[in-house]
Design a protein around this motif. Structure first.
Motif, short mmCIF file in Angstrom:
data_model
loop_
_atom_site.label_atom_id
_atom_site.label_comp_id
_atom_site.label_asym_id
_atom_site.label_seq_id
_atom_site.Cartn_x
_atom_site.Cartn_y
_atom_site.Cartn_z
N HIS A 1 0.84 -1.19 0.00
CA HIS A 1 0.00 0.00 0.00
C HIS A 1 0.88 1.25 0.00
O HIS A 1 1.73 1.41 0.88
CB HIS A 1 -0.88 -0.04 1.25
N ASP B 1 -0.63 5.88 6.47
CA ASP B 1 -0.94 4.45 6.42
C ASP B 1 -0.08 3.71 5.40
O ASP B 1 -0.42 2.62 4.96
CB ASP B 1 -2.43 4.24 6.10
N ASN C 1 -3.09 -3.62 7.16
CA ASN C 1 -3.75 -2.77 6.17
C ASN C 1 -4.91 -2.04 6.83
O ASN C 1 -6.04 -2.55 6.86
CB ASN C 1 -4.24 -3.62 5.00
N PHE C 2 -4.63 -0.86 7.34
CA PHE C 2 -5.69 -0.06 7.96
C PHE C 2 -6.65 0.48 6.90
O PHE C 2 -7.78 0.80 7.19
CB PHE C 2 -5.09 1.10 8.75
N SER C 3 -6.14 0.65 5.67
CA SER C 3 -6.96 1.19 4.59
C SER C 3 -6.98 0.17 3.45
O SER C 3 -6.18 -0.77 3.45
CB SER C 3 -6.38 2.48 4.05
N LYS C 4 -7.85 0.40 2.50
CA LYS C 4 -7.82 -0.44 1.31
C LYS C 4 -6.54 -0.11 0.56
O LYS C 4 -6.30 1.05 0.21
CB LYS C 4 -9.04 -0.15 0.43
N PRO C 5 -5.70 -1.09 0.30
CA PRO C 5 -4.39 -0.79 -0.32
C PRO C 5 -4.54 -0.09 -1.66
O PRO C 5 -5.38 -0.46 -2.48
CB PRO C 5 -3.76 -2.17 -0.49
N ARG C 6 -3.71 0.93 -1.85
CA ARG C 6 -3.72 1.67 -3.12
C ARG C 6 -2.38 1.42 -3.82
O ARG C 6 -1.32 1.71 -3.29
CB ARG C 6 -3.87 3.17 -2.84
N GLU D 1 -6.39 -7.16 0.88
CA GLU D 1 -7.60 -6.40 1.21
C GLU D 1 -7.36 -5.56 2.46
O GLU D 1 -6.41 -5.81 3.20
CB GLU D 1 -8.76 -7.36 1.46
N LYS D 2 -8.26 -4.64 2.68
CA LYS D 2 -8.24 -3.88 3.93
C LYS D 2 -8.52 -4.83 5.10
O LYS D 2 -9.34 -5.74 4.98
CB LYS D 2 -9.32 -2.80 3.87
N GLY D 3 -7.80 -4.63 6.19
CA GLY D 3 -8.11 -5.39 7.39
C GLY D 3 -7.34 -6.69 7.54
O GLY D 3 -7.70 -7.51 8.37
#
Lengths: 277, 316
Positions: free
Chosen positions: B124, B132, B222-227, B246-248
């Motif tokens: 991410h 993040d 992954n606190f956020s949806k990976p970008r 994935e997120k989480g």
């Protein structure tokens, strides 16, 4: 136990140990000479030139700078040494640490002021300085005066430019042994040479990482620092070693009575209401 | 004043409440129905029933695994601008136990390893505001003569190497007695036969126990949806390695499992300008890694914890 049985057991042990790394010699090496576009052999131009054994600084005298191109297509400049203002060698260049010591040694080899006068150089003129080996090393320790197309080993033998690592190994023996074992320097490609079907594994030679005339690595600007996860507001400084970041986290929870204060530099003890311990 | 849970509970019928048995059951049924709605959706980007019912990596049959791989490759293709992905499941190589060695005398702290790792392993990219960003490798600037990790500086931003410092990159040590795998309540993380500690991202519940257990701070969440930018995404992936997450879910260094199980070196080693990083099969007596352990001054970080890492530091 017969020799045949011994052989079978030995072969079994080797097989059971998994794939080997292969010999160093199987790693294809890039020819240094091929990289020197059009400049080799040196004797094309230097055959009639008389060897000048007198110590001196180097200056670029080729019409265009020597360059070589690596496998990725990047162009590199062939450098004769560290390019410095000659004024730095007079002792007021403000250099510190190893570099300063190196320059002092270089300066000790010849009278810099007299050299400037002879050559008509000012303090801001640049020269290439051999910052390798201090005052103990000079051009003709490595370059062959009788045949410019070759290097010279300490015992006087001629050595091809392609085999320059053996020249380095004469003084840097332990590092050379490490390099032979793949421990010093870069080896890119496959850790398992048996799976390297396309033969792409490469071990770089000494001079592909180090400039022979100024081998010490120069400083680089590092990649971007990581983003602090919890407290992007209070950026730590080099002096703080990241401590401010933690303090920033605590600040969100309110001041802590035992946190070090900036003014006193020591922890503030909580009041004991006159109670003695 | 904070309400206690008992203050908000519905009162029983005996206390004059209008909630009757039939109404209560209707409400429960309606709530359950609404909860199931996402499962019934067919949009692969929103929720997949197949993903929801997917088994643990080692409980899937060959056919089930093939279906999962096909589904994942299609999902990634949709997400990343129609790029063709390959999700590999290469098993451990026979007779191989991976080990890594890092030469502290040669590392100059340039952080190229950390950035190469981000690109190779589809991490991410994060944002400055949220903080993040994910990087598996953290390079510590340490004062010469000290091994005090608490006084190290992660955030140096000056030309390197600093003459009074040395640099210690830290990443997953792939411990043979890994605390992180012991604490996982669902066995979503384990050590493979070749020594690589992996995570089944579809089985991970995101409890972060493993992150807390790791003494090397090697796991990332992954606190956020990976970008990941479409043009930078690495399509050569492994199920237990660098496939998009994935997120989480938790993730970590896998010694570039997608590369090393094919015999290639990890990305961090490939990029290292000083050749400080060495990798190989510790069971092979002819390997470089074996030579280092037998001939160099090797030490293990936090040896007293008994984690038995596959990651060694050495000086020369």
């Amino acid at each position: 136990m017969g020799p045949a049985l011994y052989f079978l057991v030995s072969a079994g042990l080797v097989f059971a140990s998994g794939p080997g790394r292969g010999e160093v010699k199987t790693v294809e090496r890039r020819s240094v000479l091929e990289d020197q576009h059009g400049y080799y052999p040196c004797s094309d131009c230097h055959a009639d030139q008389e060897t000048n054994p007198k110590p001196r600084f180097l200056q670029e005298e080729h019409d265009s700078p020597l360059e070589w191109e690596d496998e990725a297509g990047n162009t590199h400049l062939v450098e004769f040494g560290e390019k410095l203002a000659i004024g730095d060698l007079l002792g007021h260049g403000g250099q510190t640490g190893n570099r300063r010591r190196n320059l002092v040694k270089v300066g000790a080899r010849l009278d810099v002021a007299q050299y400037m006068e002879e050559q008509g150089l000012s303090e801001s003129d640049s020269v290439y300085v051999l910052t390798h080996g201090g005052a103990n090393l000079w051009c003709l320790d490595c370059h062959n005066a009788d045949d410019r197309d070759y290097l010279r080993k300490l015992n006087g033998e001629k050595l091809s430019f392609d085999d320059s690592e053996y020249l380095c190994g004469q003084c840097h023996g332990p590092i050379f042994i490490d390099w032979e074992h793949g421990v010093h320097g870069r080896t890119n490609g496959y850790w398992n040479r048996e799976l390297d079907q396309k033969d792409v594994t490469r071990r770089l030679l000494c001079i592909q990482c180090h400039i022979p005339h100024a081998p010490r690595f120069r400083g680089v600007v590092p990649e971007a620092k990581p983003v602090p996860r919890l407290d992007p507001v209070s950026e730590p400084t080099a002096e703080s070693h990241g401590h401010e970041r933690h303090r920033g986290e605590y600040d969100r929870l309110g001041p802590h009575p035992w946190v070090e204060t900036a003014s006193t530099g020591h922890a503030e003890e909580p009041a004991h209401d006159g109670e003695k311990h | 004043m904070t309400q206690r849970p008992s203050d908000t509970q519905p009162q029983g019928e005996g206390n004059g409440s209008k909630v009757n048995r039939r109404g209560f059951l209707k409400t429960v049924a309606a709530t359950a129905g609404v909860s199931c709605l996402p499962i019934l959706q067919t949009d692969a980007n929103a929720f997949s029933l197949d993903a929801f019912l997917q088994k643990h990596f080692y409980e899937m049959s060959k056919e089930e695994l093939e279906r999962v791989i096909e589904r994942l490759e299609n999902e990634y293709k949709k997400t990343y601008n129609k790029k063709e992905f390959r999700v590999g499941v290469d098993p451990p190589l026979a007779g191989v136990r991976f080990a890594y060695a890092l030469n502290l005398a040669k590392c100059i702290g340039c952080r190229r390893c950390a950035k190469a790792c981000v690109k190779e392993n589809n991490q991410h990219r994060g944002s400055e505001e949220r903080g993040d960003q994910i990087e598996y490798i953290r390079v510590l600037e340490m004062k010469k003569g000290s091994l005090d990790l608490e006084k190290s500086n992660h955030y140096y931003d000056h030309p390197v190497p600093d003459k009074d410092s040395y640099y210690m990159p830290v990443q997953c040590h792939h411990c043979n007695a890994a605390p992180c795998t012991k604490v996982c309540p669902v066995e979503a993380t384990w050590q493979e036969a070749d020594g690589i500690v992996v995570v089944d991202y579809n089985w991970c519940i995101g409890c972060r126990y493993c992150e807390a257990a790791c003494p090397y701070w090697a796991r990332r969440f992954n606190f956020s949806k990976p970008r990941i930018p479409d043009e930078e995404v690495n399509t050569n992936t492994h199920y237990l390695g660098n496939r998009p997450r994935e997120k989480g879910v938790m993730e970590k260094c896998t010694f570039c499992i997608q590369r090393t199980r094919k015999g290639l070196n990890p990305a961090c080693l490939e990029i290292c300008p000083t050749g400080s990083r060495k990798f190989g099969n510790i069971l092979d007596p002819q390997s470089e890694i074996r030579y280092i352990i037998e001939n160099k001054r090797v030490f293990i970080l936090k040896e007293e914890l008994g984690t038995d890492p596959s990651f060694y530091y050495f000086f020369d």
